[in-house]
Design an enzyme around this catalytic site. Structure first.
Site, PDB file in Angstrom:
ATOM      1  N   TRP A 129      10.537   1.227   0.374  1.00 25.99           N
ATOM      2  CA  TRP A 129      10.298   1.696   1.746  1.00 25.99           C
ATOM      3  C   TRP A 129       9.414   0.728   2.516  1.00 25.99           C
ATOM      4  O   TRP A 129       9.503   0.652   3.731  1.00 25.99           O
ATOM      5  CB  TRP A 129       9.728   3.116   1.744  1.00 25.99           C
ATOM      6  CG  TRP A 129      10.660   4.079   1.101  1.00 25.99           C
ATOM      7  CD1 TRP A 129      10.440   4.821  -0.019  1.00 25.99           C
ATOM      8  CD2 TRP A 129      12.010   4.402   1.514  1.00 25.99           C
ATOM      9  NE1 TRP A 129      11.547   5.569  -0.324  1.00 25.99           N
ATOM     10  CE2 TRP A 129      12.521   5.336   0.596  1.00 25.99           C
ATOM     11  CE3 TRP A 129      12.824   3.983   2.574  1.00 25.99           C
ATOM     12  CZ2 TRP A 129      13.818   5.866   0.696  1.00 25.99           C
ATOM     13  CZ3 TRP A 129      14.108   4.506   2.682  1.00 25.99           C
ATOM     14  CH2 TRP A 129      14.594   5.432   1.747  1.00 25.99           C
ATOM     15  N   LYS A 156      10.962  15.733   2.574  1.00 26.21           N
ATOM     16  CA  LYS A 156      10.218  15.828   1.324  1.00 26.21           C
ATOM     17  C   LYS A 156       9.228  17.000   1.356  1.00 26.21           C
ATOM     18  O   LYS A 156       9.310  17.874   0.528  1.00 26.21           O
ATOM     19  CB  LYS A 156       9.471  14.518   1.023  1.00 26.21           C
ATOM     20  CG  LYS A 156      10.360  13.433   0.430  1.00 26.21           C
ATOM     21  CD  LYS A 156      11.040  12.554   1.443  1.00 26.21           C
ATOM     22  CE  LYS A 156      12.008  11.577   0.831  1.00 26.21           C
ATOM     23  NZ  LYS A 156      12.024  10.285   1.498  1.00 26.21           N
ATOM     24  N   ASP A 159       3.224   5.282   6.457  1.00 29.72           N
ATOM     25  CA  ASP A 159       4.429   6.043   6.113  1.00 29.72           C
ATOM     26  C   ASP A 159       4.009   7.072   5.071  1.00 29.72           C
ATOM     27  O   ASP A 159       3.755   6.738   3.914  1.00 29.72           O
ATOM     28  CB  ASP A 159       5.492   5.079   5.554  1.00 29.72           C
ATOM     29  CG  ASP A 159       6.779   5.797   5.157  1.00 29.72           C
ATOM     30  OD1 ASP A 159       6.802   7.040   5.163  1.00 29.72           O
ATOM     31  OD2 ASP A 159       7.757   5.099   4.829  1.00 29.72           O
TER      32      ASP A 159
HETATM   33  C1  LIG Z   1      12.495   9.127   2.048  1.00 26.90           C
HETATM   34  C2  LIG Z   1      11.595   8.099   2.570  1.00 26.90           C
HETATM   35  C3  LIG Z   1      11.927   7.320   3.695  1.00 26.90           C
HETATM   36  C4  LIG Z   1      13.277   7.404   4.375  1.00 26.90           C
HETATM   37  O1  LIG Z   1      13.484   8.594   5.021  1.00 26.90           O
HETATM   38  P1  LIG Z   1      14.803   8.818   5.896  1.00 26.90           P
HETATM   39  O2  LIG Z   1      14.500  10.099   6.605  1.00 26.90           O
HETATM   40  O3  LIG Z   1      15.947   8.908   4.933  1.00 26.90           O
HETATM   41  O4  LIG Z   1      14.958   7.690   6.810  1.00 26.90           O
HETATM   42  C5  LIG Z   1      10.996   6.416   4.153  1.00 26.90           C
HETATM   43  N1  LIG Z   1       9.805   6.267   3.558  1.00 26.90           N
HETATM   44  C6  LIG Z   1       9.456   6.989   2.467  1.00 26.90           C
HETATM   45  C7  LIG Z   1       8.117   6.793   1.844  1.00 26.90           C
HETATM   46  C8  LIG Z   1      10.334   7.924   1.945  1.00 26.90           C
HETATM   47  O5  LIG Z   1       9.997   8.641   0.862  1.00 26.90           O
END
Ligand SMILES: *Cc1c(COP(=O)(O)O)cnc(C)c1O
Length: 361
Positions: A102, A196, A172
């Protein structure tokens, strides 16, 4: 109904109470005779839904008044582009810590808009730890500094937030937002995909300090501009109404459980059960450095691919679902987000013990 535990990394388990409430309100939202999906996004019911969602989130996270909360479509990945479009505008430079897939995806997008300086990486060791940061390597003139607070795929998590001084820290938090209390004032911008720890996929939450809004040139598309979302309270166009409604129910659930302090306590308890077992096990082990282990995503391996495959298959038959590791790393991964009850982790460890006994090396 089948009694299962869902260890998926995302879309992930949601609290049963939330799903039940959504089911109860599905055909008739609080006596208005319509489903939330059918409500006008400018009507009084939805206005109340989005305002309450924001208010509850502000309360549980303790978001200071000089931060805006934005509900944006496109998931976390769209933020990989939106952030540089909006913030990489002065010196066209940003610092990144590379802690996994990511980070890499965010770096690739940012490179389209300016210069990226990777201040540290753990890539050589398959991202099995959070690298120590040397402030001497930080750019003095970066427009922002980007970290991934929890690395969903590799199972690492920052235990202390780096101090970037006057450079806005962008985080993030897709896979550990709301898992524990956080000091929002340390960050310039926090973002998270919802699937999540928040709600349905497709929605992203952005918490942004007000002085970082309005830095984008007017030539960027309106829907990519934080200013447009802030000025229109995330209602410039039709927002993902149902996802916002679900997120609001999850925020309320967290509040009812006792807030983020209670979440942290429970998450630590769950993770300890699993990590303690991994430490003692002769078959399974954690590939992650002890001090950086995530409370949310717990990868583990036997060291034998065939045995790993057998494990996930047999676990699934026992109702322990989606334990296969990410396609880039293999092995297994148990995601134990807020909504995973402690009973689910105990059931997993019981099964791991049994599997270990039946498959002695
Ligand atoms: C799942 C995830 C993403 C991507 O999320 P999307 O909604 O599929 O774009 C980005 N960063 C982290 C840390 C993630 O766990």
């Amino acid at each position: 109904m089948a009694n299962i535990y869902n260890f998926s990394a995302g879309p992930a388990v949601l609290p049963k109470e939330v799903l039940k409430k959504a089911a109860d309100e599905m055909l008739d939202y609080r006596g208005c005779g319509m489903s939330v999906m059918e409500l006008s996004h400018r009507g009084k019911e939805f206005t109340q839904i989005i305002e309450a969602a924001e208010a509850t989130l502000r309360e549980i996270m303790g978001i200071p008044s000089n931060y805006k909360v934005l509900f944006i479509q496109g998931g976390a990945s769209m933020q990989f582009a939106m952030i540089p479009m909006n913030l990489m505008t002065k010196n066209k430079k940003a610092d990144f810590v590379n802690t996994g897939e990511w980070s890499k995806k965010a770096i690739a997008e940012a490179k389209k808009f300016g210069t990226v300086n990777v201040v540290a990486t753990s890539e050589k060791e398959i991202f099995s730890y959070i690298p120590k940061l040397d402030p001497k390597k930080f750019s003095k003139d970066a427009d922002y500094f980007h970290i991934v607070t929890n690395n969903t795929i590799y199972g690492t998590e920052y235990k202390t937030i780096p101090d970037t001084g006057a450079i806005p820290l962008v985080a993030d938090m897709s896979s550990n937002i709301l898992s524990a209390p956080v000091d929002v004032s340390k960050f310039g911008l926090i973002f998270a995909g919802a699937q999540k720890n928040i709600g349905p996929a497709g929605l992203a939450l952005v918490i942004i300090r007000e002085d970082l809004i309005g830095r984008a040139p007017d030539t960027i598309p309106s829907l990519m501009n934080y200013k447009v979302y802030a000025e229109n309270k995330s209602l410039y166009n039709t927002p993902p109404c149902y996802a916002i409604y679900m997120a609001g129910l999850v925020f309320q659930w967290i509040k009812d459980q006792g807030g983020l302090g209670a979440m942290k306590k429970r998450n630590e308890e769950k993770a300890k059960i699993l990590y303690d077992f991994l430490e003692a096990s002769k078959l399974f082990r954690s590939p992650v450095a002890k001090e950086d282990r995530s409370l949310m995503n717990v990868p583990f391996v036997t060291g034998d691919e065939k045995l790993d495959a057998k494990f996930t298959e047999e676990a699934s038959k026992r109702g322990l679902k989606t334990l296969k590791g990410h396609r880039t790393v293999g092995g297994m991964r148990a995601s134990i987000y807020n909504a995973m009850p402690v009973e689910g982790v105990k059931a997993l460890v019981e099964f791991m013990k049994e599997f270990e006994n039946n498959n002695k090396k």
